[in-house]
Design a protein around this motif. Sequence first.
Motif, mmCIF file in Angstrom:
data_model
loop_
_atom_site.group_PDB
_atom_site.id
_atom_site.type_symbol
_atom_site.label_atom_id
_atom_site.label_comp_id
_atom_site.label_asym_id
_atom_site.label_seq_id
_atom_site.Cartn_x
_atom_site.Cartn_y
_atom_site.Cartn_z
ATOM 1 N N GLY A 1 -1.562 0.278 -5.758
ATOM 2 C CA GLY A 1 -1.503 1.369 -6.719
ATOM 3 C C GLY A 1 -2.569 2.433 -6.555
ATOM 4 N N GLY A 2 -2.961 2.734 -5.309
ATOM 5 C CA GLY A 2 -3.919 3.797 -5.070
ATOM 6 C C GLY A 2 -5.371 3.373 -5.083
ATOM 7 N N GLN A 3 -5.656 2.068 -5.296
ATOM 8 C CA GLN A 3 -7.049 1.612 -5.307
ATOM 9 C C GLN A 3 -7.663 1.569 -3.916
ATOM 10 N N GLY A 4 -6.822 1.488 -2.900
ATOM 11 C CA GLY A 4 -7.333 1.303 -1.556
ATOM 12 C C GLY A 4 -7.627 -0.162 -1.278
ATOM 13 N N LEU A 5 -8.112 -0.422 -0.086
ATOM 14 C CA LEU A 5 -8.357 -1.786 0.358
ATOM 15 C C LEU A 5 -9.737 -1.871 0.989
ATOM 16 N N LEU B 1 0.831 -1.197 0.000
ATOM 17 C CA LEU B 1 0.000 0.000 0.000
ATOM 18 C C LEU B 1 0.869 1.253 0.000
ATOM 19 N N ASP B 2 0.398 2.301 -0.666
ATOM 20 C CA ASP B 2 1.040 3.598 -0.545
ATOM 21 C C ASP B 2 0.085 4.546 0.193
ATOM 22 N N GLU B 3 0.476 5.828 0.305
ATOM 23 C CA GLU B 3 -0.350 6.750 1.080
ATOM 24 C C GLU B 3 -1.743 6.932 0.490
ATOM 25 N N ASN B 4 -1.862 6.832 -0.837
ATOM 26 C CA ASN B 4 -3.187 6.948 -1.456
ATOM 27 C C ASN B 4 -4.069 5.752 -1.121
ATOM 28 N N ASP B 5 -3.464 4.579 -1.019
ATOM 29 C CA ASP B 5 -4.240 3.399 -0.622
ATOM 30 C C ASP B 5 -4.772 3.547 0.798
ATOM 31 N N LEU B 6 -3.941 4.073 1.690
ATOM 32 C CA LEU B 6 -4.371 4.240 3.079
ATOM 33 C C LEU B 6 -5.549 5.195 3.179
ATOM 34 N N LEU B 7 -5.585 6.194 2.311
ATOM 35 C CA LEU B 7 -6.700 7.143 2.311
ATOM 36 C C LEU B 7 -7.977 6.521 1.773
ATOM 37 N N ARG B 8 -7.845 5.414 1.053
ATOM 38 C CA ARG B 8 -9.016 4.793 0.412
ATOM 39 C C ARG B 8 -9.388 3.450 1.044
ATOM 40 N N CYS B 9 -8.850 3.144 2.201
ATOM 41 C CA CYS B 9 -9.259 1.921 2.896
ATOM 42 C C CYS B 9 -10.660 2.125 3.475
ATOM 43 N N ARG B 10 -11.495 1.117 3.376
ATOM 44 C CA ARG B 10 -12.878 1.244 3.837
ATOM 45 C C ARG B 10 -13.402 -0.114 4.273
ATOM 46 N N LEU C 1 -7.855 -7.212 13.976
ATOM 47 C CA LEU C 1 -8.791 -7.915 13.090
ATOM 48 C C LEU C 1 -8.498 -9.404 13.070
ATOM 49 N N SER C 2 -7.208 -9.749 13.066
ATOM 50 C CA SER C 2 -6.812 -11.155 13.059
ATOM 51 C C SER C 2 -5.318 -11.251 13.344
ATOM 52 N N PRO C 3 -4.884 -12.261 14.114
ATOM 53 C CA PRO C 3 -3.450 -12.461 14.321
ATOM 54 C C PRO C 3 -2.717 -12.866 13.043
ATOM 55 N N GLN C 4 -3.465 -13.197 11.990
ATOM 56 C CA GLN C 4 -2.835 -13.538 10.716
ATOM 57 C C GLN C 4 -2.391 -12.305 9.930
ATOM 58 N N LEU C 5 -2.739 -11.105 10.409
ATOM 59 C CA LEU C 5 -2.420 -9.876 9.694
ATOM 60 C C LEU C 5 -1.302 -9.123 10.410
ATOM 61 N N THR C 6 -0.286 -8.725 9.645
ATOM 62 C CA THR C 6 0.792 -7.905 10.180
ATOM 63 C C THR C 6 1.082 -6.768 9.211
ATOM 64 N N TRP C 7 1.651 -5.686 9.754
ATOM 65 C CA TRP C 7 1.903 -4.484 8.964
ATOM 66 C C TRP C 7 3.351 -4.055 9.173
ATOM 67 N N THR C 8 4.135 -4.036 8.100
ATOM 68 C CA THR C 8 5.534 -3.631 8.168
ATOM 69 C C THR C 8 5.910 -2.898 6.891
ATOM 70 N N ASP C 9 6.461 -1.688 7.052
ATOM 71 C CA ASP C 9 6.993 -0.941 5.905
ATOM 72 C C ASP C 9 5.979 -0.841 4.761
ATOM 73 N N SER C 10 4.772 -0.421 5.080
ATOM 74 C CA SER C 10 3.720 -0.196 4.086
ATOM 75 C C SER C 10 3.264 -1.474 3.387
ATOM 76 N N THR C 11 3.554 -2.618 3.984
ATOM 77 C CA THR C 11 3.138 -3.895 3.408
ATOM 78 C C THR C 11 2.261 -4.650 4.403
ATOM 79 N N LEU C 12 1.087 -5.034 3.949
ATOM 80 C CA LEU C 12 0.180 -5.867 4.737
ATOM 81 C C LEU C 12 0.471 -7.320 4.392
ATOM 82 N N THR C 13 0.838 -8.103 5.406
ATOM 83 C CA THR C 13 1.174 -9.506 5.198
ATOM 84 C C THR C 13 0.116 -10.379 5.840
#
Length: 327
Positions: A205-209, A7-16, A180-192
Amino acid sequence: MPFHLHLDENDLLRCRFALSPLWETQAAVRTLLRPRRHGYHQPWLRRIKGAASGLDLRPLWSLMTDGGHNPDFLCPPPTGPYVAFEDEIAAVRATDPELVAQDLKLTLADRPGGPHSPDGRALLADPARTLRDLADLLEEAWRTLIEPDWSRLRALLEADVAYHSRRLAEVGFARLLGELSPQLTWTDSTLTLVGMRGRHSRVLGGQGLVLIPSVFAWPDVVSGYEPPWPPAVIYPARGIGGLWTEPGASTPQALARLLGRARADVLCALDEPAGTSTLAHRLGLAASSVSAHLSVLRAAGLLTSRRYGHQVLYERTPLGIALAVPE
């Protein structure tokens, strides 16, 4: 293998957040395929056993394996926060047959015999007809399995979104993901996503999540949508342990004597935030009676309320929680 969503900053703005009755429908179909994995839903499985026996779900089950790709066109992420099933299934029916064929080839590549197996050739011979048949079956599954209980399911899903929206404001996106779940981690703008089968990596690419709570996903987190479908993560909704609890089953007798049975049942039914109509349906009471009980409980400091979407959701205060503790 881990799945990675970049994700980039535009993706973070479009998470819903969004709800998807279509997702719940296909997930319910999958639950029927592997009922022993879903202990929380045993009361529901027993109740719908007769109705489900009239459905031939084998065409859908043949495309629902634990490993590998599953068809994205059968449950694309919803385009809005509250999309009706009728709108979702209409979008499925409008899928380009060429896209259906491509998606089926990805799915069949992970199956014995691949696209050249007898079943694979039958599915690919006429993608438009395959799409029509599968959409018809999904619609039949919705009417039989999910629609009768949708008000109850939707209330729990809406309560989950309300809770996690508040947590997003309190703790931020990175910490929310772990909740949300222990299966989700966040590091360096990457959701794993860990614990997933196969391999998937996608730059948003800015689509959001789209974050979609699910009643039937537990204990898994699901992702892996390929373009052109928008990226999404489906996670287990909170509160499914009490989803199929019968009215009044957890109401302490002492509390019933103090408040009256009906009012105590209303208080104890609020393990998760819920609205008046949902509580009325759950408890078998008139909406006007439930509304009156909610007003009294709120005035007594046992409940708080807030508007979310189209309805007002009620939840217990710390005092209300303490009183509703089972005996």
